[in-house]
Structure formats: structure tokens, C-alpha cells
Design an enzyme around this catalytic site. Structure first.
Site, PDB file in Angstrom:
ATOM      1  N   HIS A 479    -134.742  23.964 -16.199  1.00 55.09           N
ATOM      2  CA  HIS A 479    -134.127  24.075 -14.877  1.00 55.09           C
ATOM      3  C   HIS A 479    -134.486  25.411 -14.235  1.00 55.09           C
ATOM      4  CE1 HIS A 479    -130.802  20.943 -16.089  1.00 55.09           C
ATOM      5  NE2 HIS A 479    -132.022  20.446 -16.062  1.00 55.09           N
ATOM      6  N   ASN A 517    -127.447  19.455 -13.395  1.00 50.37           N
ATOM      7  CA  ASN A 517    -128.897  19.212 -13.393  1.00 50.37           C
ATOM      8  C   ASN A 517    -129.391  19.266 -11.944  1.00 50.37           C
ATOM      9  OD1 ASN A 517    -127.633  17.890 -15.815  1.00 50.37           O
ATOM     10  ND2 ASN A 517    -129.768  17.523 -16.330  1.00 50.37           N
TER      11      ASN A 517
HETATM   12  C1  FAD Z   1    -138.766  17.759 -19.344  1.00 50.63           C
HETATM   13  C2  FAD Z   1    -137.856  17.940 -18.163  1.00 50.63           C
HETATM   14  C3  FAD Z   1    -136.617  17.325 -18.158  1.00 50.63           C
HETATM   15  C4  FAD Z   1    -135.755  17.503 -17.068  1.00 50.63           C
HETATM   16  N1  FAD Z   1    -134.606  16.761 -17.011  1.00 50.63           N
HETATM   17  C5  FAD Z   1    -133.880  16.765 -15.860  1.00 50.63           C
HETATM   18  C6  FAD Z   1    -132.791  15.866 -15.672  1.00 50.63           C
HETATM   19  O1  FAD Z   1    -132.502  15.015 -16.524  1.00 50.63           O
HETATM   20  N2  FAD Z   1    -132.093  15.940 -14.504  1.00 50.63           N
HETATM   21  C7  FAD Z   1    -132.395  16.840 -13.530  1.00 50.63           C
HETATM   22  O2  FAD Z   1    -131.708  16.868 -12.517  1.00 50.63           O
HETATM   23  N3  FAD Z   1    -133.419  17.706 -13.680  1.00 50.63           N
HETATM   24  C8  FAD Z   1    -134.184  17.666 -14.797  1.00 50.63           C
HETATM   25  N4  FAD Z   1    -135.268  18.491 -14.904  1.00 50.63           N
HETATM   26  C9  FAD Z   1    -135.543  19.461 -13.824  1.00 50.63           C
HETATM   27  C10 FAD Z   1    -136.090  18.818 -12.563  1.00 50.63           C
HETATM   28  O3  FAD Z   1    -136.933  17.730 -12.864  1.00 50.63           O
HETATM   29  C11 FAD Z   1    -136.829  19.889 -11.738  1.00 50.63           C
HETATM   30  O4  FAD Z   1    -135.977  20.982 -11.537  1.00 50.63           O
HETATM   31  C12 FAD Z   1    -137.226  19.333 -10.376  1.00 50.63           C
HETATM   32  O5  FAD Z   1    -138.009  18.172 -10.567  1.00 50.63           O
HETATM   33  C13 FAD Z   1    -138.000  20.364  -9.557  1.00 50.63           C
HETATM   34  O6  FAD Z   1    -139.165  20.686 -10.243  1.00 50.63           O
HETATM   35  P1  FAD Z   1    -140.147  21.816  -9.714  1.00 50.63           P
HETATM   36  O7  FAD Z   1    -139.392  22.861  -9.019  1.00 50.63           O
HETATM   37  O8  FAD Z   1    -141.010  22.258 -10.829  1.00 50.63           O
HETATM   38  O9  FAD Z   1    -141.009  21.085  -8.615  1.00 50.63           O
HETATM   39  P2  FAD Z   1    -141.827  19.738  -8.741  1.00 50.63           P
HETATM   40  O10 FAD Z   1    -140.961  18.578  -8.516  1.00 50.63           O
HETATM   41  O11 FAD Z   1    -142.582  19.705 -10.022  1.00 50.63           O
HETATM   42  O12 FAD Z   1    -142.812  19.833  -7.502  1.00 50.63           O
HETATM   43  C14 FAD Z   1    -143.916  20.641  -7.437  1.00 50.63           C
HETATM   44  C15 FAD Z   1    -145.162  19.792  -7.193  1.00 50.63           C
HETATM   45  O13 FAD Z   1    -146.142  20.620  -6.605  1.00 50.63           O
HETATM   46  C16 FAD Z   1    -147.385  20.393  -7.214  1.00 50.63           C
HETATM   47  N5  FAD Z   1    -148.164  21.626  -7.054  1.00 50.63           N
HETATM   48  C17 FAD Z   1    -147.903  22.837  -7.603  1.00 50.63           C
HETATM   49  N6  FAD Z   1    -148.845  23.725  -7.219  1.00 50.63           N
HETATM   50  C18 FAD Z   1    -149.710  23.068  -6.402  1.00 50.63           C
HETATM   51  C19 FAD Z   1    -150.897  23.449  -5.687  1.00 50.63           C
HETATM   52  N7  FAD Z   1    -151.377  24.699  -5.730  1.00 50.63           N
HETATM   53  N8  FAD Z   1    -151.537  22.503  -4.935  1.00 50.63           N
HETATM   54  C20 FAD Z   1    -151.072  21.225  -4.885  1.00 50.63           C
HETATM   55  N9  FAD Z   1    -149.967  20.825  -5.549  1.00 50.63           N
HETATM   56  C21 FAD Z   1    -149.283  21.732  -6.288  1.00 50.63           C
HETATM   57  C22 FAD Z   1    -147.037  20.043  -8.638  1.00 50.63           C
HETATM   58  O14 FAD Z   1    -148.064  19.303  -9.258  1.00 50.63           O
HETATM   59  C23 FAD Z   1    -145.752  19.236  -8.466  1.00 50.63           C
HETATM   60  O15 FAD Z   1    -145.974  17.859  -8.312  1.00 50.63           O
HETATM   61  C24 FAD Z   1    -136.133  18.347 -15.984  1.00 50.63           C
HETATM   62  C25 FAD Z   1    -137.384  18.956 -15.980  1.00 50.63           C
HETATM   63  C26 FAD Z   1    -138.251  18.760 -17.053  1.00 50.63           C
HETATM   64  C27 FAD Z   1    -139.603  19.408 -16.996  1.00 50.63           C
END
Ligand code: FAD
Ligand code: NAG
Ligand code: NAG
Ligand code: NAG
Length: 539
Positions: A479, A517
Site C-alpha cells: 500500500h 485497503n
Molecule cells: C500484490 C498486491 C496486493 C494488493 N492487494 C490489495 C487489495 O486487496 N485491496 C486494495 O485495495 N489494494 C491492494 N493493493 C494496492 C492497490 O492495488 C494499489 O494501491 C493501487 O492499485 C494503486 O497502485 P499504484 O499506485 O501502483 O498505481 P497503478 O494502479 O499500478 O497505476 C500505475 C500504472 O501506470 C503505469 N506506468 C507507470 N509508469 C509508466 C510510464 N512511465 N509510462 C507508461 N505507463 C506507466 C503502470 O504500468 C501502471 O499500470 C495491492 C497491491 C499489490 C501489488
């Protein structure tokens, strides 16, 4: 950190070991969004749009769908579309995906923070919402009160509902989740709140983005709500940097991105257009720094031209430490992801999931009595988090492709205190009557837990012992947030301070992790800001 890797592996071994017992056929997802998804290498090398959204993730998809109702929108996502990885679309398949090596093309990217903790990021259209555990829960009131934004709470409610009608299901409690729920109530974790998507103190069943057949409904499905005439989604499009112009004060004017063949493309925005960074808590501060927006001394040390000096870009990075334990169950139970959560004041949360041990055991094993044949057993993971994290770190570049991140887990004594309180609660929980049957007995009739990895501390009243346990076993709940905080890097409209036509709309703007979450609130934010932008522009 080998133990934490093992946990990570086990955490996701949902159904791969015993497919006969638990397999189901998964109907296809609604992927009508595929008609406006295109590989970046098929796009022109110069184009103009009203809005360019960097990162087709958890916030980017709802934002793009919303803006497309009236304007042309380009989404640039470095990963592929999820149909390239059928395993991410079901709860069963995820295990296989997440245990794969990172070959640069997987739907997730591994990274290790400077703290030595293994972590992962989404790298697929839909972002983190396509690789996560799928638990859906709205933010706590303190999140809205302390975020530095004047929220329109009616609009917040509507934005959550817009998300929920498409992606959220009410889970049917598995036997393990029912037992866990009983144990939470018995251990005195507040009152029984039944099924509730809201953040409330006590024990409750939350939403899930997995439906009853185990199919995932991630952020990509929010793209189905777009006006297809106005939306283009480019996959395998990695944004290299944001381009600026000085014509009318400093403003963003376009982006440079590369396709999978390494060919560079330029996309620019129309006269009243904007660029919105939704590249996630690691991706957004990373790209601002790469584009010359950040601390002058840091950028200069890397010989990057300074477009705008802001000492706060990449600062206040936080990751909520995960604490708890994994216990081998002396029986086999169908695996489940998280469906139930216990929330204590002030904002300490405990969740659990069960999985099948990825190996069969020939007892005697630990406390299990001898048996003639090998048995397959389950594993229960008790995972705790606290929402408010006082320890913060930073993100910086070192000239390589990926940024360096440090979270400084548990470096602030308040976090140790929160962790100790949480671990003690996990101790109460596993020692309830409802959990008696997860104890294994040895030949002398003694009973105990068969921990996988570090056992819970024996003397929970010894603060130092429990604190040491926290530090030794600390890992991530995934998170992580921060890096572009409201009031430091963006204003209360999510506009980058000092630069026109540029916003950041994702978890990098959070100083407090929303709710148990964060996914629900990251999705909500995309919809909420999208509607605000339309209102501001259309009147
Ligand atoms: C294993 C795991 C389990 C989790 N379980 C839960 C859960 O059960 N419930 C919950 O609420 N949260 C959960 N989370 C957390 C939640 O999923 C994340 O907080 C939320 O999805 C936001 O993720 P993020 O900030 O990384 O952004 P993301 O959603 O990952 O968005 C960023 C996007 O930008 C793209 N990107 C990055 N840099 C570039 C670039 N230079 N050019 C083009 N594209 C780019 C990436 O590929 C990605 O698709 C979990 C996370 C993980 C990893
Ligand atoms: C344990 O699981 C394996 C792999 O799925 C299977 O082949 C084996 O028959 C199972 N053993 C028992 C005792 O159920
Ligand atoms: C914006 O889009 C909505 C839905 O497509 C439409 O009803 C509305 O008329 C549009 N507004 C303007 C000013 O174009
Ligand atoms: C547990 O820790 C407390 C506090 O340090 C101590 O007073 C007590 O004696 C310990 N109990 C055992 C059984 O070691």
C-alpha cells in the site's frame, strides 16, 4: 528477507496445487474496451489530444473514461492489456503469475526497496488493480479530513458508487473467512458490522473485485464506460518524459513515449488540454523527476536540466508495514482471498487468507504426529496493517531505468507502538476458542501452532520482544503511497504547483493510506477529479 519472499509466494498460492478439488470455469470478462486499445507501435509518431493520461492504472482508467465523455483522450500504459495474461483475470491464476520471474514483460514488476523488502508494482493495463488481492473498502473519515482537499462529500459518494456498480461483488464467505470472522469477534475486535464497504471500526465483510466465480473485475472494466469515439488506449507505451513550453508561463505541452521497438512517439495537447500523471505511487514521482521537476540539487547531480525546482518531489514516501504470522493448518480448506477485516481504533487492521501449502507433508512434521502417507495441508496468513504511518522515506533517481526507493519502515517509535499493538491483537486472535482447531497436537498431548516463518513472540507483554519481532519480520502490504503530496507537489485541485496543464491524480498524492485497503479510493479519485475537471471546463 527470504522469509518474506516465501510468504509472498505462499500468499498467492490460491488454487494451483489441487485443481481438481476447487476448479471452476471462469466466464470471460467484459472486454469491450479492447476496441479502443492499440499497441503503441501502430500509432503515429505525432498526434494531438485534449487530454493525455500517463499510466492506465487504478486511477487512470476511471479518469480516462470520465474525460472521454466530452473530450479526446489518449492513455499511455507501459504494460500490455490483461488479455495477454489470462491468469490475472481469475483468482486461481494469479498465484502462477506472481511467482514467475520478472522478465520485463510480466503484468507486474518486482523491486526491492533500500530497506531490503521485496515489493511489486503493476505493469499491465488496469495497474495494481489487476494483480492485487482484490479487497475493496472505502476510506476512513480521517483520510478526507487530513488530505488538504476540500472534498465535496456528495460527489465522493457518487464517484464510489460509479466504481462499485461495475467492479464490486459481495463475497460469499469461505469456511476459513467465517472462522476468522468468529475469531475477530471473540477477540473483541469491535462490533459486528456485517457486510459494509465503508470504513467502520469493528469486524466486517468488505467488497471484492472477484465475483462469485472467481473472475476479476479490475480498473480496465471502468474503461467500458468511456465514449469509444473519444478514447484511445496505447499499450506498451512507456512515457520517457513530459515536454514543457514557456509560451504563456511554464506549462506542460506534450509527452515523449517509446513503443516496444524503442521507437519514440510524441503526443501533444490541444489549446485547453492537460496532461495527467496517473503512473502510481512510484511511477508519478519518478516521471516528474525524469522530466526535470524536483529538487534542484538532486537533478543537477544527475546532469538533468531543472525545469522547475520543488524539493518535495519524491519525498514523504511511505509504505504501511505488514505484520503478522503464517500458520500451517492441520487440515485442508478451500483457499480464499481476503473477505473479512477487523479494524481497531485507531486504524489498525487485521486480515487473513488461506492458501494451500505448495508441497505435501510427511508427518511427523513439527507438531504433527507421524502418519504413513503424505498429506496436503492449508496455510493461514494473518496480516496486519496500520493506516497512519509516521516513518517516511524518499524516492530518487540514479541514472538507471528504475528509481531507488526507501521507506524507512518502523524508524519512528509511534510505528513500533502501532505494530506492537497489532501483533498483540493477532496473538489474542489465534488464541481464541474459534481458532483452537488450528493448533496441532504432538504425542504428549501438548498443543501449539505450526508457524511457517517467524513464530509470534512468546511473551506478548514484553514490549521490546514484540518490537523486535516487528522489525525482524517487517514486510509490505503493497500500500505504498506518497512522493507527490497535496500541498507540497500538487495543489488541492491536484495541479502540479508552478506548472500549468499538469496534474497528478493517484496514490502518490496521499499522506495517509486510505482505509483498510487503498484501491477503492484510488479508483474513486480518478472519477472524482475527472468530473471536477469537466465541470471546471464546461461550467
Ligand atoms: C500484490 C498486491 C496486493 C494488493 N492487494 C490489495 C487489495 O486487496 N485491496 C486494495 O485495495 N489494494 C491492494 N493493493 C494496492 C492497490 O492495488 C494499489 O494501491 C493501487 O492499485 C494503486 O497502485 P499504484 O499506485 O501502483 O498505481 P497503478 O494502479 O499500478 O497505476 C500505475 C500504472 O501506470 C503505469 N506506468 C507507470 N509508469 C509508466 C510510464 N512511465 N509510462 C507508461 N505507463 C506507466 C503502470 O504500468 C501502471 O499500470 C495491492 C497491491 C499489490 C501489488
Ligand atoms: C496432494 O496434492 C497432490 C498435488 O495436487 C496430489 O497429487 C496428491 O494426490 C494429494 N495428496 C493427498 C493425500 O491428497
Ligand atoms: C458532455 O458530454 C455529455 C455526455 O456525453 C453530454 O450530454 C453533454 O452535452 C456534453 N457537454 C458539452 C458541453 O459538450
Ligand atoms: C514477560 O514480560 C514481562 C515484561 O517484560 C515480564 O515482566 C514477565 O516476567 C515476562 N514473562 C515471562 C513468562 O517471561
Amino acid at each position: 528477507m527470504a522469509a518474506s519472499l516465501l510468504l509472498l509466494l505462499l500468499l498467492f498460492i490460491f488454487q494451483c496445487q489441487i485443481p481438481v478439488l476447487f476448479s471452476q470455469t471462469i466466464p470471460n470478462q467484459d472486454d469491450s474496451y479492447m476496441k479502443f486499445v492499440q499497441n503503441a507501435n501502430t500509432l503515429p509518431t505525432r498526434e494531438e489530444y485534449d487530454y493525455i493520461i500517463i499510466g492506465g492504472g487504478t486511477a487512470g482508467c476511471p479518469l480516462a473514461a470520465t474525460l472521454s465523455s466530452n473530450f479526446s483522450v489518449l492513455v499511455l500504459e507501459r504494460g500490455s492489456d490483461p488479455n495477454a495474461f489470462p491468469s490475472v483475470l481469475s483468482q486461481q491464476g494469479l498465484a502462477n503469475t506472481l511467482t514467475d520471474n520478472d522478465d520485463g514483460l510480466n503484468p507486474f514488476q518486482r523491486f526491492v526497496s533500500e530497506d531490503g523488502v521485496e515489493n511489486i508494482r503493476g505493469r499491465v493495463l488496469g495497474g495494481g488493480s489487476m494483480i492485487n488481492v482484490g479487497f475493496y473498502s472505502r476510506a476512513q473519515p480521517e483520510f478526507f479530513q487530513s488530505s488538504g482537499v476540500q472534498w465535496d462529500m456528495m460527489a465522493v459518494e457518487k464517484a464510489y458508487q460509479w466504481i462499485e456498480e461495475t467492479v464490486v461483488s459481495r463475497p460469499e464467505l469461505s469456511p476459513w473467512q467465517s472462522a476468522f470472522r468468529e475469531a475477530l469477534l471473540e477477540a473483541g475486535v469491535g462490533r459486528d458490522n456485517g457486510y459494509d464497504l465503508n470504513h467502520v471500526v469493528g469486524t466486517r465483510t468488505g467488497g471484492s473485485i472477484f465475483d462469485s466465480s472467481g473472475r476479476r473485475h479490475g480498473a480496465v472494466e471502468l474503461l467500458n464506460k468511456a465514449d469509444p469515439r473519444n478514447l484511445r488506449v496505447a499499450t506498451q507505451a512507456t512515457v520517457k518524459r513530459i515536454i514543457f513550453s514557456q509560451s504563456n508561463g511554464l506549462s506542460a505541452s506534450g509527452v515523449l513515449y517509446s513503443d516496444f521497438k524503442g521507437k519514440l512517439h510524441k503526443a501533444t495537447i490541444s489549446r485547453n488540454g492537460e496532461i495527467i500523471l496517473t503512473a502510481g505511487a512510484i511511477g508519478s514521482p519518478h516521471l516528474l523527476l525524469q522530466s526535470g521537476v524536483g529538487p534542484r540539487s538532486h537533478l543537477s547531480s544527475l546532469k538533468l536540466p531543472v525545469v522547475f525546482h520543488n524539493q518535495h518531489v519524491g519525498q514523504f514516501m511511505a509504505d504501511n508495514p505488514r505484520f503478522g504470522a503464517a500458520i500451517v493448518l492441520p487440515f485442508l480448506t478451500p483457499p480464499t482471498s481476503v473477505q473479512v477485516v477487523g479494524t481497531l481504533k485507531p486504524n489498525i487492521h487485521i486480515e487473513s487468507l488461506s492458501s494451500i501449502l505448495p508441497f505435501s507433508i510427511s508427518p511427523p512434521f513439527g507438531l504433527l504426529p507421524p502418519r504413513s502417507t503424505a498429506v496436503n495441508l492449508s496455510l493461514a496468513v494473518f496480516a496486519g496493517k496500520f493506516s497512519t504511518v509516521s516513518s517516511v522515506g524518499s524516492l530518487r533517481l540514479d541514472g538507471r531505468k528504475n528509481p531507488i526507493v526507501r521507506f524507512n519502515y518502523l524508524s519512528h517509535p509511534d510505528d513500533v507502538q502501532r505494530c506492537v499493538e497489532g501483533v498483540r491483537k493477532v496473538g489474542d486472535l489465534v488464541n481464541t476458542k474459534s481458532m483452537e482447531r488450528i493448533k496441532t497436537g504432538d504425542l504428549d498431548g501438548k498443543k501449539g501452532f505450526e508457524f511457517l516463518g517467524a513464530p509470534l513472540p512468546e511473551n506478548m507483554s514484553d514490549y521490546r520482544l514484540v518490537g523486535d519481532f516487528c522489525r525482524k519480520t517487517v514486510t509490505t502490504f503493497w500500500h505504498y503511497h506518497g512522493g507527490c503530496l497535496v500541498g507540497k507537489v500538487v495543489d488541492d485541485n491536484y495541479r502540479v504547483i508552478g506548472i500549468k496543464k499538469l496534474r497528478v491524480v493517484d496514490g502518490s498524492t496521499f499522506s495517509l493510506s486510505p482505509g483498510t485497503n487503498p484501491m477503492a479510493t484510488v479508483m474513486m479519485l480518478g472519477r472524482y477529479v475527472g468530473l471536477k475537471m469537466l465541470q471546471q471546463r464546461l461550467g
